[in-house]
Scaffold this active site. Structure first.
Site, mmCIF file in Angstrom:
data_model
loop_
_atom_site.group_PDB
_atom_site.id
_atom_site.type_symbol
_atom_site.label_atom_id
_atom_site.label_comp_id
_atom_site.label_asym_id
_atom_site.label_seq_id
_atom_site.Cartn_x
_atom_site.Cartn_y
_atom_site.Cartn_z
ATOM 1 N N GLU A 247 27.104 -19.971 26.469
ATOM 2 C CA GLU A 247 25.783 -19.926 25.845
ATOM 3 C C GLU A 247 26.032 -19.652 24.375
ATOM 4 O O GLU A 247 26.325 -18.526 23.985
ATOM 5 C CB GLU A 247 24.918 -18.839 26.492
ATOM 6 C CG GLU A 247 23.433 -19.040 26.253
ATOM 7 C CD GLU A 247 22.935 -18.327 25.011
ATOM 8 O OE1 GLU A 247 22.862 -19.007 23.953
ATOM 9 O OE2 GLU A 247 22.642 -17.138 25.074
ATOM 10 N N CYS A 281 19.508 -16.073 19.389
ATOM 11 C CA CYS A 281 20.073 -17.416 19.485
ATOM 12 C C CYS A 281 18.997 -18.471 19.696
ATOM 13 O O CYS A 281 19.120 -19.594 19.221
ATOM 14 C CB CYS A 281 21.123 -17.478 20.596
ATOM 15 S SG CYS A 281 20.500 -16.986 22.216
#
Length: 501
Positions: A247, A281
């Protein structure tokens, strides 16, 4: 003040190297933690092997009972946990509380749904295999290594840890060197409800400790961090064919269509871009705004963002930049944009005062500027004028990242969302998908691969185990050398009847 990064300190009485985690707001030491060596990591993984047998043996119901107990213990100690997160990251009390609310939600979802998502079930065997019964189940891999980030030091790792545990795995967790105490807290509280074996163990240290975990023989690595580091993790795991969940970064767009509720979109853009000091993010980094509503949107964003201030007090709008080196990344992106003709309608270079960065809103940013193409990871927002929502979609899809996105439109929200090349989309909101336990979280392209959360997140830490059991002899059996040509003629005739029309 000068912002410091964790550094190795003197050895403890037992000869173990230790390092200090620091409060980025003050530079004060929060706690000292050991630097786990390669031998320490291998021993943790070895112990986890035995723990994994015990943990898998509890079954879904037994694991759910323990995970529910852990969740309840975390809720009881929520204030303590929040203070620890705020101390190690500097984030405001409410930002930390928001993170912990989602930790609790995801632990509950994973424990509740693991049996249904992973347990043995019958599947159709098909007309040609009518005499067979087919079953499928998802079995735990064994030991999962998790390498966590500093920006959401509890939520993001628990997206892997909680789901890996619910699936029946033991976990060895390497937290960021900026937030080691959070990792220790998770392991220590879990040990209170599972005292028999070290089912969840935390190893603290720097990059070398993470590299040792990649090479330790775990059955999978779940990594969250930058795209550059993700590539290194992938390369390190390739030698041993250790599967990897990555990720990585994002440059997530917020699309504002011509028919959007502009006030709601502006409010969401400011919160999505600036909360947690922009260190998210999947946070909003670029707003692609249709020309028809652009001026109104910029005016609203300017008014809202200009009121926000960072600070070290618990009730500050947001906290400092946790990782010292990130301040220079933010500065370089803002400077590059301004040097190339962009305008700052809120803030500017003077807003960057380490460890704090005040909100910066940029307009007229060139398409190839760093602020438009690379992940800034700070409380900045680029607002770009586009002809319409269709152009916004095309521009969003042309990007190398593909983590999340947001769309604001009264009538075309789902249509536009369906056309976006990314892992997750919120319609008329931002980051809503991260709060829904059933929805997988992850991206495509330079944002990585694999998923946490949801059924996909549970299955990410398992392997499929398929069984085909013969119930009775078939009238036609092509799977023998005694079949004869007549058998094959009948089989092909059946195939044409069943599947050729």
């Amino acid at each position: 003040m000068t912002q410091l990064a964790p550094t190795t300190s003197a050895r403890a009485d037992d000869g173990q190297k230790r390092f200090a985690s620091l409060d980025p707001r003050t530079g004060e030491v929060v706690a000292h933690h050991p630097v786990a060596s390669e031998a320490d990591v291998r021993e943790a993984v070895r112990a986890a092997r035995d723990a994994a047998v015990f943990w898998a043996g509890l079954g879904f119901d037994g694991r759910r009972a323990r995970l529910d107990a852990w969740r309840k213990l975390l809720v009881k100690r929520l204030d303590e946990f929040q203070q620890l997160i705020s101390a190690e990251t500097g984030k405001s009390a409410d930002d930390a509380r928001t993170e912990l609310a989602l930790v609790v939600e995801h632990l509950h979802w994973a424990a509740k749904h693991a049996a249904k998502a992973l347990g043995k079930r019958k599947v159709p065997s098909g007309m040609l295999m009518y005499n067979f019964a087919a079953t499928l189940e998802y079995r735990p891999l064994g030991v999962v290594g998790v390498i966590g980030p500093w920006n959401y030091p509890a939520l993001t790792p628990v997206g892997s840890i909680g789901y890996a545990l619910a699936a029946g795995n033991a976990v060895v967790f390497k937290p960021s060197e900026f937030t080691p105490g959070v990792g220790v807290f998770l392991a220590e509280t879990f040990a209170q409800v599972v005292p028999e074996y070290p089912v969840l163990r935390t190893v603290t240290g720097f990059g070398e400790t993470g590299a040792a975990l990649c090479a330790s023989g775990v059955d999978k690595i779940a990594f969250t961090g930058s795209t550059a580091t993700g590539r290194k993790v992938l390369a390190a795991c390739a030698a041993s064919l250790t599967p990897v969940l990555l990720e990585c970064g994002g440059k997530d767009p917020l699309i504002v269509a011509e028919d959007a509720d502009v006030k709601a979109a502006a409010e969401a853009a400011v919160w999505g871009g600036i909360f947690n000091a922009g260190q998210t993010c999947a946070g909003v980094e670029v707003a692609l705004v249709a020309d028809a509503v652009y001026d109104e949107f910029v005016a609203l964003v300017t008014r809202k963002a200009a009121k926000l201030r960072p600070g070290g007090e618990p009730d500050a709008d947001f906290g400092p930049i946790t990782m010292p080196g990130q301040v220079e990344v933010i500065r370089s992106h803002v400077a590059d944009a301004l040097d190339r003709g962009a305008r700052a309608v809120v803030g500017g270079l003077e807003s960057i005062r380490p460890p704090y960065v005040e909100p910066v809103v940029l307009v007229d940013v060139p398409d190839d500027a760093k602020a438009a193409t690379e992940e800034t990871f700070g409380p900045t927002l680029v607002v770009t004028r586009v002809a319409d929502a269709d152009e916004a979609v095309r521009r969003a899809n042309a990007h190398k990242y593909g983590l999340g996105a947001s769309v604001f439109s009264r009538n075309r929200g789902e249509e536009l969302a369906d056309r976006l090349r990314c892992g997750m989309v919120s319609v008329n909101s931002v980051l809503a998908y991260a709060s829904v336990g059933a929805l997988p979280f992850g991206g495509v392209g330079d944002s990585g691969f694999g998923r946490i959360h949801g059924e996909d997140g549970l299955r990410e830490f398992t392997f499929a185990h398929s069984v085909a059991r013969k119930r009775f002899p078939a009238l036609l059996n092509p799977m023998t050398y005694d079949r004869g040509s007549r058998t094959m003629r009948h089989v092909l005739r059946m195939v044409r009847v069943l599947y050729g029309r």
